[in-house]
Design a protein around this motif. Structure first.
Motif, PDB file in Angstrom:
ATOM      1  N   TYR A 174       0.814  -1.214   0.000  1.00 49.70           N
ATOM      2  CA  TYR A 174       0.000   0.000   0.000  1.00 49.70           C
ATOM      3  C   TYR A 174       0.851   1.269   0.000  1.00 49.70           C
ATOM      4  CZ  TYR A 174      -4.181  -2.775   0.912  1.00 49.70           C
ATOM      5  OH  TYR A 174      -5.212  -3.673   0.806  1.00 49.70           O
ATOM      6  N   GLY A 175       1.952   1.275   0.750  1.00 49.17           N
ATOM      7  CA  GLY A 175       2.766   2.478   0.832  1.00 49.17           C
ATOM      8  C   GLY A 175       2.212   3.492   1.817  1.00 49.17           C
ATOM      9  N   MET A 176       3.063   4.360   2.288  1.00 51.98           N
ATOM     10  CA  MET A 176       2.676   5.419   3.234  1.00 51.98           C
ATOM     11  C   MET A 176       3.273   6.758   2.766  1.00 51.98           C
ATOM     12  SD  MET A 176       1.044   3.492   5.418  1.00 51.98           S
ATOM     13  CE  MET A 176       0.918   1.705   5.500  1.00 51.98           C
ATOM     14  N   HIS A 177       3.142   7.773   3.592  1.00 53.02           N
ATOM     15  CA  HIS A 177       3.696   9.110   3.317  1.00 53.02           C
ATOM     16  C   HIS A 177       3.132   9.715   2.032  1.00 53.02           C
ATOM     17  CE1 HIS A 177       7.378   7.640   5.786  1.00 53.02           C
ATOM     18  NE2 HIS A 177       6.594   8.361   6.564  1.00 53.02           N
ATOM     19  N   GLY A 178       1.965   9.229   1.582  1.00 48.94           N
ATOM     20  CA  GLY A 178       1.426   9.692   0.312  1.00 48.94           C
ATOM     21  C   GLY A 178       1.139  11.184   0.262  1.00 48.94           C
ATOM     22  N   THR A 179       0.688  11.753   1.378  1.00 51.05           N
ATOM     23  CA  THR A 179       0.398  13.189   1.409  1.00 51.05           C
ATOM     24  C   THR A 179       1.668  13.998   1.191  1.00 51.05           C
ATOM     25  OG1 THR A 179      -1.378  12.716   2.978  1.00 51.05           O
ATOM     26  CG2 THR A 179      -0.733  15.012   2.735  1.00 51.05           C
ATOM     27  N   SER A 180       2.774  13.527   1.777  1.00 53.72           N
ATOM     28  CA  SER A 180       4.064  14.185   1.586  1.00 53.72           C
ATOM     29  C   SER A 180       4.530  14.062   0.136  1.00 53.72           C
ATOM     30  CB  SER A 180       5.117  13.576   2.519  1.00 53.72           C
ATOM     31  OG  SER A 180       6.391  14.140   2.293  1.00 53.72           O
ATOM     32  N   TYR A 181       4.391  12.885  -0.445  1.00 50.82           N
ATOM     33  CA  TYR A 181       4.825  12.694  -1.833  1.00 50.82           C
ATOM     34  C   TYR A 181       4.032  13.565  -2.795  1.00 50.82           C
ATOM     35  CZ  TYR A 181       7.559   8.719  -0.245  1.00 50.82           C
ATOM     36  OH  TYR A 181       8.476   7.929   0.389  1.00 50.82           O
ATOM     37  N   ARG A 182       2.756  13.694  -2.545  1.00 46.12           N
ATOM     38  CA  ARG A 182       1.915  14.527  -3.411  1.00 46.12           C
ATOM     39  C   ARG A 182       2.396  15.973  -3.378  1.00 46.12           C
ATOM     40  NH1 ARG A 182      -3.779  16.326  -2.650  1.00 46.12           N
ATOM     41  NH2 ARG A 182      -3.750  15.273  -0.635  1.00 46.12           N
ATOM     42  N   TYR A 183       2.693  16.462  -2.159  1.00 42.83           N
ATOM     43  CA  TYR A 183       3.148  17.847  -2.021  1.00 42.83           C
ATOM     44  C   TYR A 183       4.536  18.039  -2.623  1.00 42.83           C
ATOM     45  CZ  TYR A 183       4.684  22.228   0.082  1.00 42.83           C
ATOM     46  OH  TYR A 183       5.170  23.496   0.270  1.00 42.83           O
ATOM     47  N   VAL A 184       5.483  17.164  -2.253  1.00 45.16           N
ATOM     48  CA  VAL A 184       6.885  17.355  -2.639  1.00 45.16           C
ATOM     49  C   VAL A 184       7.084  17.200  -4.141  1.00 45.16           C
ATOM     50  CG1 VAL A 184       9.210  16.377  -2.412  1.00 45.16           C
ATOM     51  CG2 VAL A 184       7.797  16.722  -0.382  1.00 45.16           C
ATOM     52  N   SER A 185       6.429  16.222  -4.768  1.00 43.24           N
ATOM     53  CA  SER A 185       6.607  16.044  -6.210  1.00 43.24           C
ATOM     54  C   SER A 185       6.074  17.251  -6.981  1.00 43.24           C
ATOM     55  CB  SER A 185       5.934  14.748  -6.678  1.00 43.24           C
ATOM     56  OG  SER A 185       4.554  14.729  -6.342  1.00 43.24           O
ATOM     57  N   ALA A 186       4.928  17.781  -6.546  1.00 43.48           N
ATOM     58  CA  ALA A 186       4.379  18.971  -7.213  1.00 43.48           C
ATOM     59  C   ALA A 186       5.269  20.186  -6.989  1.00 43.48           C
ATOM     60  CB  ALA A 186       2.967  19.243  -6.708  1.00 43.48           C
ATOM     61  N   LYS A 187       5.789  20.329  -5.756  1.00 44.70           N
ATOM     62  CA  LYS A 187       6.655  21.467  -5.446  1.00 44.70           C
ATOM     63  C   LYS A 187       7.978  21.364  -6.209  1.00 44.70           C
ATOM     64  CE  LYS A 187       7.763  25.206  -3.079  1.00 44.70           C
ATOM     65  NZ  LYS A 187       8.021  25.144  -1.620  1.00 44.70           N
ATOM     66  N   ALA A 188       8.521  20.163  -6.314  1.00 45.24           N
ATOM     67  CA  ALA A 188       9.774  19.971  -7.053  1.00 45.24           C
ATOM     68  C   ALA A 188       9.604  20.348  -8.511  1.00 45.24           C
ATOM     69  CB  ALA A 188      10.238  18.517  -6.922  1.00 45.24           C
ATOM     70  N   ALA A 189       8.500  19.901  -9.121  1.00 47.24           N
ATOM     71  CA  ALA A 189       8.246  20.240 -10.517  1.00 47.24           C
ATOM     72  C   ALA A 189       8.108  21.754 -10.691  1.00 47.24           C
ATOM     73  CB  ALA A 189       6.979  19.529 -11.000  1.00 47.24           C
ATOM     74  N   GLU A 190       7.411  22.395  -9.751  1.00 44.36           N
ATOM     75  CA  GLU A 190       7.245  23.849  -9.810  1.00 44.36           C
ATOM     76  C   GLU A 190       8.587  24.563  -9.692  1.00 44.36           C
ATOM     77  OE1 GLU A 190       5.525  27.328  -6.872  1.00 44.36           O
ATOM     78  OE2 GLU A 190       4.528  25.376  -6.854  1.00 44.36           O
ATOM     79  N   MET A 191       9.432  24.122  -8.758  1.00 42.89           N
ATOM     80  CA  MET A 191      10.733  24.758  -8.557  1.00 42.89           C
ATOM     81  C   MET A 191      11.630  24.619  -9.780  1.00 42.89           C
ATOM     82  SD  MET A 191      11.385  23.515  -4.606  1.00 42.89           S
ATOM     83  CE  MET A 191      13.104  24.056  -4.540  1.00 42.89           C
ATOM     84  N   LEU A 192      11.484  23.514 -10.512  1.00 38.05           N
ATOM     85  CA  LEU A 192      12.337  23.254 -11.667  1.00 38.05           C
ATOM     86  C   LEU A 192      11.725  23.731 -12.978  1.00 38.05           C
ATOM     87  CD1 LEU A 192      13.462  19.625 -10.757  1.00 38.05           C
ATOM     88  CD2 LEU A 192      14.807  21.726 -10.524  1.00 38.05           C
ATOM     89  N   GLY A 193      10.500  24.256 -12.914  1.00 37.90           N
ATOM     90  CA  GLY A 193       9.836  24.702 -14.124  1.00 37.90           C
ATOM     91  C   GLY A 193       9.378  23.558 -15.002  1.00 37.90           C
ATOM     92  N   LEU A 194       9.101  22.403 -14.390  1.00 38.89           N
ATOM     93  CA  LEU A 194       8.651  21.235 -15.133  1.00 38.89           C
ATOM     94  C   LEU A 194       7.127  21.177 -15.152  1.00 38.89           C
ATOM     95  CD1 LEU A 194      10.992  18.459 -13.639  1.00 38.89           C
ATOM     96  CD2 LEU A 194      11.274  19.654 -15.831  1.00 38.89           C
ATOM     97  N   ASP A 195       6.590  20.544 -16.179  1.00 36.76           N
ATOM     98  CA  ASP A 195       5.166  20.225 -16.239  1.00 36.76           C
ATOM     99  C   ASP A 195       4.969  18.952 -15.432  1.00 36.76           C
ATOM    100  OD1 ASP A 195       2.565  19.563 -16.796  1.00 36.76           O
ATOM    101  OD2 ASP A 195       2.840  19.406 -18.974  1.00 36.76           O
ATOM    102  N   LEU A 196       4.241  19.030 -14.319  1.00 38.24           N
ATOM    103  CA  LEU A 196       4.058  17.869 -13.451  1.00 38.24           C
ATOM    104  C   LEU A 196       3.479  16.692 -14.223  1.00 38.24           C
ATOM    105  CD1 LEU A 196       4.197  16.678 -10.566  1.00 38.24           C
ATOM    106  CD2 LEU A 196       1.877  17.540 -10.208  1.00 38.24           C
ATOM    107  N   SER A 197       2.611  16.967 -15.211  1.00 37.07           N
ATOM    108  CA  SER A 197       1.972  15.893 -15.966  1.00 37.07           C
ATOM    109  C   SER A 197       2.916  15.236 -16.963  1.00 37.07           C
ATOM    110  CB  SER A 197       0.740  16.429 -16.709  1.00 37.07           C
ATOM    111  OG  SER A 197       1.120  17.383 -17.688  1.00 37.07           O
TER     112      SER A 197
END
Length: 395
Positions: A174-197
């Motif tokens: 199942y995995g855990m820390h999903g709320t953190s992963y959702r936030y951090v992956s989106a923030k990382a993409a934003e910081m790098l100017g990447l399209d999250l999709s």
């Protein structure tokens, strides 16, 4: 007064963390924790406008703490600013694929997942019921750690055991820390100017509990924690993945029961078990710097297992746009990051010592040189994600 804030509740078996957050700007109005609940040493402490307070509450349980929390919120004039309550819930099984408002059906669904998280879900239910009693006029939402990982393909979550165990009991990763992963992956993409999709991001969430995940195009495609938080990386007191026959070996060699072995692997292993000193990475780093061999070994094992599992997760991505370190250790330990990136040199990471030392203690940014595969530090904010989800659900 405008009801613009969200009360965040995170109940553990013997603790209760709380905060009041503005979901628009992330401003934290108050935060606190109650610990050692239902023991003579129970207490509550909180921080408001830079001032810290604490009160002892011998033998208090979650319900009594909610009573005190209500008093504190009224004394600080925050009670009337709260528009809803957001609960962190560890395990939603396959039932919950996203955050949702609290209803009788949702409460029943969390109860149905108790066998998957027997230490966590009962405490979350106590928190939900206490909040209903003490804050009857407020809508409540549940945000599940497991929900983000419900996008994993079957090949990533099915265990190689008789398939009927999955069919009958939903035995799977199942995995855990999903709320953190959702936030951090989106923030990382934003910081790098990447399209999250259109992104491929590895995230290492490192704290006393630690895991890693592969996030492809904004969705989890694999992660290291499994049915429970015990699987995967070496952690503060958890062993992480090991030969399942360790259970049989410890039983036959030492006579330990199943419950005793489970307790050892969850509470007496990991960094603490190897070092014999502490589960606190900072204390182990200090001891290692002073020449303590077992402290050095603990760090080496921690970093090697992390690097190896991150490398494995790269298979699920096909490429690496960035590796983001987060969590208490990931955000603050330049030593851990350095050792891991050196082990992962085959992926083209070229770390800058200057940047690695710079981005600590809340500072975020890229820690690799230009032309390198990107590694970076992103400060997680699970509470903000819970606040935003709750605000959206209650309108």
């Amino acid at each position: 007064m405008t009801q613009e804030n969200i009360l965040i509740i995170n109940c553990g078996s013997s603790s209760l963390k709380f905060a009041v957050i503005n979901p628009q700007d992330g401003d934290e109005k108050i935060s606190g924790v109650a610990e050692r609940l239902s023991t003579p040493e129970a207490f509550v402490r909180w921080k408001f406008q830079g001032n810290k307070d604490m009160v002892e509450m011998p033998a208090a349980g979650h319900f009594e703490v909610f009573g005190k929390l209500l008093d504190v919120l009224k004394e600080t004039n925050l009670f009337d600013t709260i528009g809803g309550i957001g609960h962190r819930v560890v395990h939603g099984g396959e039932t919950f694929k996203e955050s949702c408002l609290v209803t009788d059906e949702v409460v029943q669904g969390i109860e149905d997942c108790i066998h998957l998280a027997p230490l966590h879900n009962p405490a979350h239910l106590v928190g939900i019921r206490a909040a209903i009693e003490y804050f009857p006029g407020l809508k409540q939402a549940t945000v599940f750690d497991t929900a983000f990982h419900q996008t994993m393909p079957e090949r990533a979550y099915i265990y190689a055991v008789p398939y009927e165990y999955y069919e009958e009991q939903r035995l799977r990763r199942y995995g855990m820390h999903g709320t953190s992963y959702r936030y951090v992956s989106a923030k990382a993409a934003e910081m790098l100017g990447l399209d999250l999709s259109n992104s491929a991001i590895l995230v290492a969430h490192l704290g006393n509990g630690a895991s890693a995940a592969a996030v492809l195009n904004g969705e989890s495609v694999d992660t290291t924690m499994g049915l429970t938080p015990l699987e995967g990386l070496v952690m503060g007191t958890r062993s992480g993945s090991l030969d399942p026959n360790v259970f049989s070996f410890l039983n036959k060699t030492y006579g330990y029961t199943l419950e005793e072995i489970t307790d050892i692997l969850n509470k007496k292993s990991g960094l603490l078990g190897i070092s014999g000193l502490s589960n606190d990475c900072r204390a182990i780093e200090e001891a290692a710097a002073e020449g303590n061999r077992r402290a050095q070994l603990a760090l080496d094992v921690f970093c090697y297992v992390l690097a190896k599992q991150l490398a494995g997760l790269a298979v699920a991505l096909g490429r690496i746009d960035a590796l983001a370190f987060t969590g208490g250790i990931g955000e603050n330990s330049d030593l851990i990051r350095k050792k891991v990136l050196e082990l992962m040199g085959v992926f083209g990471f070229d770390m800058s010592d200057e940047l690695n030392e710079k981005f600590r203690f809340g500072n975020e940014g890229v820690i690799t040189n230009e032309g390198s595969t990107v590694a970076m530090v992103v400060a997680t904010n699970e509470e903000l994600m819970i606040a935003q989800d709750t605000a959206a659900l209650i309108g």
